[in-house]
Design a protein around this motif. Structure first.
Motif, PDB file in Angstrom:
ATOM      1  N   TYR A  63      -0.705  38.564 -50.737  1.00 20.00           N
ATOM      2  CA  TYR A  63      -1.241  38.021 -49.498  1.00 20.00           C
ATOM      3  C   TYR A  63      -0.332  36.930 -48.944  1.00 20.00           C
ATOM      4  O   TYR A  63       0.198  36.106 -49.696  1.00 20.00           O
ATOM      5  CB  TYR A  63      -2.646  37.454 -49.730  1.00 20.00           C
ATOM      6  N   ILE A  64      -0.178  36.925 -47.619  1.00 22.62           N
ATOM      7  CA  ILE A  64       0.625  35.907 -46.939  1.00 22.62           C
ATOM      8  C   ILE A  64      -0.228  35.278 -45.847  1.00 22.62           C
ATOM      9  O   ILE A  64      -0.806  35.985 -45.006  1.00 22.62           O
ATOM     10  CB  ILE A  64       1.890  36.510 -46.304  1.00 22.62           C
ATOM     11  N   ILE A  65      -0.307  33.959 -45.860  1.00 20.78           N
ATOM     12  CA  ILE A  65      -0.926  33.219 -44.768  1.00 20.78           C
ATOM     13  C   ILE A  65       0.202  32.772 -43.848  1.00 20.78           C
ATOM     14  O   ILE A  65       1.095  32.038 -44.253  1.00 20.78           O
ATOM     15  CB  ILE A  65      -1.708  32.000 -45.290  1.00 20.78           C
ATOM     16  N   SER A  66       0.168  33.224 -42.596  1.00 24.83           N
ATOM     17  CA  SER A  66       1.247  32.898 -41.653  1.00 24.83           C
ATOM     18  C   SER A  66       0.699  32.239 -40.395  1.00 24.83           C
ATOM     19  O   SER A  66      -0.516  32.177 -40.185  1.00 24.83           O
ATOM     20  CB  SER A  66       2.042  34.159 -41.294  1.00 24.83           C
ATOM     21  N   SER A  67       1.608  31.749 -39.564  1.00 30.23           N
ATOM     22  CA  SER A  67       1.248  31.104 -38.291  1.00 30.23           C
ATOM     23  C   SER A  67       0.166  30.048 -38.467  1.00 30.23           C
ATOM     24  O   SER A  67      -0.804  29.984 -37.721  1.00 30.23           O
ATOM     25  CB  SER A  67       0.817  32.154 -37.256  1.00 30.23           C
ATOM     26  N   ASN A  68       0.359  29.213 -39.508  1.00 29.63           N
ATOM     27  CA  ASN A  68      -0.565  28.108 -39.783  1.00 29.63           C
ATOM     28  C   ASN A  68      -2.006  28.557 -39.969  1.00 29.63           C
ATOM     29  O   ASN A  68      -2.953  27.884 -39.544  1.00 29.63           O
ATOM     30  CB  ASN A  68      -0.480  27.053 -38.672  1.00 29.63           C
ATOM     31  N   GLY A  69      -2.174  29.700 -40.600  1.00 30.86           N
ATOM     32  CA  GLY A  69      -3.517  30.164 -40.917  1.00 30.86           C
ATOM     33  C   GLY A  69      -4.160  31.016 -39.855  1.00 30.86           C
ATOM     34  O   GLY A  69      -5.341  31.369 -39.976  1.00 30.86           O
ATOM     35  N   ALA A  70      -3.415  31.377 -38.811  1.00 30.21           N
ATOM     36  CA  ALA A  70      -3.971  32.263 -37.793  1.00 30.21           C
ATOM     37  C   ALA A  70      -4.104  33.692 -38.301  1.00 30.21           C
ATOM     38  O   ALA A  70      -4.928  34.454 -37.801  1.00 30.21           O
ATOM     39  CB  ALA A  70      -3.110  32.239 -36.536  1.00 30.21           C
ATOM     40  N   VAL A  71      -3.303  34.049 -39.321  1.00 33.08           N
ATOM     41  CA  VAL A  71      -3.286  35.426 -39.812  1.00 33.08           C
ATOM     42  C   VAL A  71      -3.141  35.424 -41.331  1.00 33.08           C
ATOM     43  O   VAL A  71      -2.402  34.610 -41.898  1.00 33.08           O
ATOM     44  CB  VAL A  71      -2.107  36.226 -39.208  1.00 33.08           C
ATOM     45  N   ILE A  72      -3.858  36.341 -41.982  1.00 29.23           N
ATOM     46  CA  ILE A  72      -3.585  36.674 -43.381  1.00 29.23           C
ATOM     47  C   ILE A  72      -3.229  38.154 -43.427  1.00 29.23           C
ATOM     48  O   ILE A  72      -3.973  38.993 -42.903  1.00 29.23           O
ATOM     49  CB  ILE A  72      -4.784  36.432 -44.306  1.00 29.23           C
ATOM     50  N   THR A  73      -2.104  38.464 -44.049  1.00 25.89           N
ATOM     51  CA  THR A  73      -1.652  39.843 -44.157  1.00 25.89           C
ATOM     52  C   THR A  73      -1.686  40.297 -45.613  1.00 25.89           C
ATOM     53  O   THR A  73      -1.245  39.577 -46.504  1.00 25.89           O
ATOM     54  CB  THR A  73      -0.224  39.997 -43.610  1.00 25.89           C
ATOM     55  N   ASP A  74      -2.234  41.480 -45.833  1.00 23.42           N
ATOM     56  CA  ASP A  74      -2.204  42.125 -47.141  1.00 23.42           C
ATOM     57  C   ASP A  74      -0.949  42.983 -47.167  1.00 23.42           C
ATOM     58  O   ASP A  74      -0.881  44.031 -46.520  1.00 23.42           O
ATOM     59  CB  ASP A  74      -3.458  42.986 -47.322  1.00 23.42           C
ATOM     60  N   THR A  75       0.057  42.550 -47.902  1.00 23.52           N
ATOM     61  CA  THR A  75       1.342  43.257 -47.897  1.00 23.52           C
ATOM     62  C   THR A  75       1.254  44.608 -48.605  1.00 23.52           C
ATOM     63  O   THR A  75       2.115  45.459 -48.397  1.00 23.52           O
ATOM     64  CB  THR A  75       2.439  42.402 -48.558  1.00 23.52           C
ATOM     65  N   GLU A  76       0.232  44.796 -49.428  1.00 23.25           N
ATOM     66  CA  GLU A  76       0.087  46.082 -50.123  1.00 23.25           C
ATOM     67  C   GLU A  76      -0.340  47.176 -49.157  1.00 23.25           C
ATOM     68  O   GLU A  76       0.121  48.310 -49.235  1.00 23.25           O
ATOM     69  CB  GLU A  76      -0.919  45.950 -51.267  1.00 23.25           C
ATOM     70  N   THR A  77      -1.213  46.835 -48.226  1.00 23.99           N
ATOM     71  CA  THR A  77      -1.695  47.813 -47.249  1.00 23.99           C
ATOM     72  C   THR A  77      -0.964  47.702 -45.912  1.00 23.99           C
ATOM     73  O   THR A  77      -1.033  48.615 -45.088  1.00 23.99           O
ATOM     74  CB  THR A  77      -3.192  47.622 -46.987  1.00 23.99           C
ATOM     75  N   GLY A  78      -0.293  46.549 -45.696  1.00 27.19           N
ATOM     76  CA  GLY A  78       0.391  46.318 -44.430  1.00 27.19           C
ATOM     77  C   GLY A  78      -0.548  45.931 -43.304  1.00 27.19           C
ATOM     78  O   GLY A  78      -0.152  45.899 -42.135  1.00 27.19           O
ATOM     79  N   LYS A  79      -1.798  45.612 -43.632  1.00 22.88           N
ATOM     80  CA  LYS A  79      -2.795  45.295 -42.611  1.00 22.88           C
ATOM     81  C   LYS A  79      -3.183  43.817 -42.647  1.00 22.88           C
ATOM     82  O   LYS A  79      -3.147  43.175 -43.701  1.00 22.88           O
ATOM     83  CB  LYS A  79      -4.040  46.158 -42.814  1.00 22.88           C
ATOM     84  N   ASP A  80      -3.555  43.290 -41.487  1.00 22.57           N
ATOM     85  CA  ASP A  80      -4.096  41.939 -41.410  1.00 22.57           C
ATOM     86  C   ASP A  80      -5.554  41.977 -41.831  1.00 22.57           C
ATOM     87  O   ASP A  80      -6.323  42.830 -41.378  1.00 22.57           O
ATOM     88  CB  ASP A  80      -3.987  41.391 -39.987  1.00 22.57           C
ATOM     89  N   ILE A  81      -5.938  41.041 -42.687  1.00 17.88           N
ATOM     90  CA  ILE A  81      -7.323  40.994 -43.156  1.00 17.88           C
ATOM     91  C   ILE A  81      -8.060  39.790 -42.574  1.00 17.88           C
ATOM     92  O   ILE A  81      -9.252  39.612 -42.814  1.00 17.88           O
ATOM     93  CB  ILE A  81      -7.381  40.946 -44.697  1.00 17.88           C
ATOM     94  N   TYR A  82      -7.357  38.987 -41.798  1.00 23.59           N
ATOM     95  CA  TYR A  82      -7.954  37.798 -41.199  1.00 23.59           C
ATOM     96  C   TYR A  82      -7.165  37.431 -39.954  1.00 23.59           C
ATOM     97  O   TYR A  82      -5.925  37.440 -39.968  1.00 23.59           O
ATOM     98  CB  TYR A  82      -7.922  36.646 -42.210  1.00 23.59           C
ATOM     99  N   ASN A  83      -7.874  37.123 -38.866  1.00 25.89           N
ATOM    100  CA  ASN A  83      -7.239  36.691 -37.625  1.00 25.89           C
ATOM    101  C   ASN A  83      -8.072  35.583 -36.987  1.00 25.89           C
ATOM    102  O   ASN A  83      -9.298  35.685 -36.940  1.00 25.89           O
ATOM    103  CB  ASN A  83      -7.130  37.841 -36.612  1.00 25.89           C
ATOM    104  N   ALA A  84      -7.411  34.558 -36.489  1.00 22.85           N
ATOM    105  CA  ALA A  84      -8.054  33.508 -35.697  1.00 22.85           C
ATOM    106  C   ALA A  84      -7.051  33.139 -34.608  1.00 22.85           C
ATOM    107  O   ALA A  84      -6.216  32.247 -34.781  1.00 22.85           O
ATOM    108  CB  ALA A  84      -8.411  32.305 -36.559  1.00 22.85           C
TER     109      ALA A  84
END
Length: 275
Positions: A63-84
């Motif tokens: 998991y990667i938290i990017s853009s200061n927490g606006a997005v969490i990406t699951d690198t295993e599936t390539g999908k975002d699991i959280y967006n704000a």
């Protein structure tokens, strides 16, 4: 105390003063991973500008938290699991009210990093080297934002003079629903629903990890939000004074193994002995 998840800021923390990750840091991150600690790169950068040394280490993190927490990406599936996200209209209005001579603007959209003007890309390449090579130059950032179908993860303004900073500070008073820690040289602007801490809490809940089993480390004012949502809090020796006040432990600076020192402490807490 057993630590099961560790959020690690990138710039000024995991990266040294030359914007590189020391080999010893990588070794210790793998040791922590092997000890059962979920390693979570946590950054103000867009996903496309993740430090290039981390990109091939796909077995180190999921998991990667990017853009200061606006997005969490699951690198295993390539999908975002959280967006704000920051809606496009608000982002456009912030740029319109802030734009003046001496202001350089950029935006994170769909994991990509858009910069207004070639000069900003060149500046980024000078400072960040390979990590800035995927930035995309646009002539008019407001127009780019409004043409996109996606909302904005984050805006970044760089101040080339004091007038630009003062104008931006005044403009931001009209947008109470954004979070914008204003520094002397730049500001990162994102939705008040975002933040590294909220994203970190989302991961803890999703993985059924108690807050007391979590740890984080950072250096900047934008990491204070993460401190509010973590059990054990490390501040870098080169960190913001306010962050150090809130830390449980202050470690060495980013050019003298601060992250390595923190990882040794975590392994000790997890009863993993040094070789």
């Amino acid at each position: 105390m057993t630590i099961r998840i560790f959020a690690i800021d990138m710039d000024g923390t995991c990266l040294n003063s030359r914007n590189r990750i020391d080999p010893e840091t990588i070794v210790m991150l793998y040791r922590a991973k092997q000890a059962g600690i979920e390693i979570v790169p946590t950054t103000g950068r867009s996903l496309s500008c993740l430090p290039h040394q981390l990109l091939p280490l796909t077995d180190l993190y999921r998991y990667i938290i990017s853009s200061n927490g606006a997005v969490i990406t699951d690198t295993e599936t390539g999908k975002d699991i959280y967006n704000a996200l920051l809606d496009r209209t608000t982002a456009s209005s912030i740029i319109r009210k802030s734009m003046c001579a001496g202001l350089a603007a950029a935006a994170h959209i769909d994991h990509r990093y858009y910069v207004q003007g070639l000069h900003l890309k060149l500046m980024g390449s000078f400072i960040y080297g390979k990590d800035a090579r995927k930035s995309i130059v646009v002539k008019d950032l407001r127009n780019t934002i409004m043409r996109k179908s996606s909302d904005v993860e984050e805006l970044q303004f760089f101040f080339l003079n004091q007038q630009a900073r003062l104008r931006t500070g005044k403009a931001l008073l009209s947008f109470p629903h954004v979070y914008a820690p204003l520094d002397q040289k730049y500001v990162e602007i994102f939705s008040a629903d975002a933040g590294k801490g909220k994203a970190f809490t989302f991961l803890q809940n999703m993985l059924s990890i108690d807050r007391n089993e979590s740890a984080c480390i950072g250096d900047g004012e934008n990491d204070i939000h993460m401190f509010h949502h973590s059990g054990l809090k490390f501040a870098m020796g080169n960190g913001h004074p306010e962050l150090k006040k809130r830390a449980d432990i202050v470690v060495k600076d980013n050019s003298h193994g601060g992250v390595v020192q923190a990882l040794h402490i975590l392994l000790h807490l997890n009863n993993v002995t040094d070789d």
